[in-house]
Scaffold this motif. Sequence first.
Motif, PDB file in Angstrom:
ATOM      1  N   LEU A   6       0.844  -1.190   0.000  1.00  0.00           N
ATOM      2  CA  LEU A   6       0.000   0.000   0.000  1.00  0.00           C
ATOM      3  C   LEU A   6       0.881   1.242   0.000  1.00  0.00           C
ATOM      4  O   LEU A   6       1.755   1.383   0.860  1.00  0.00           O
ATOM      5  N   ASP A  67      -2.407  -0.024  -4.510  1.00  0.00           N
ATOM      6  CA  ASP A  67      -2.168  -1.306  -3.849  1.00  0.00           C
ATOM      7  C   ASP A  67      -1.030  -2.043  -4.547  1.00  0.00           C
ATOM      8  O   ASP A  67      -0.417  -1.517  -5.483  1.00  0.00           O
ATOM      9  N   ALA A  81      -8.526   0.526   4.284  1.00  0.00           N
ATOM     10  CA  ALA A  81      -7.341  -0.301   4.034  1.00  0.00           C
ATOM     11  C   ALA A  81      -6.287  -0.066   5.118  1.00  0.00           C
ATOM     12  O   ALA A  81      -5.652  -1.015   5.592  1.00  0.00           O
TER      13      ALA A  81
END
Length: 126
Positions: A6, A67, A81
């Motif tokens: 990430l 991502d 996330a």
Amino acid sequence: MATPDLTIYYNTRCPVCDAGIDWLRNKLLALVRAGTVEFRDINEQPDALAHFGASLDDIRRRLHATDEAGRLIVGADVAIALWRLTPGEGWLATLLGNRVALPFTRFFYDRFADQLFAWNKWSGRW
């Protein structure tokens, strides 16, 4: 170096955004050191997400991330996330990121982000 799972793009000129990311970065220190999560100041790389069609103001308005597959994540979905990865915060991702709550989470995140963006512009932070 391997691609992070990430990569978060945020606005250091916004005191709220900067403080929030600083707090998260400290909680995710092990993942940052391992290269799993990366935080980037969009003011240092204003065209970083231009290939997605995201302008500098778009990224200053809402959190953006990519991502591990290179897909773009925006707004409340970035927060969710991050909560999933943050020790002790997974319950927030479960509560606010479930199928029923997610539309409301996105709506309220976007309204807050719009107000924060307007306040930062009014305050001359860029």
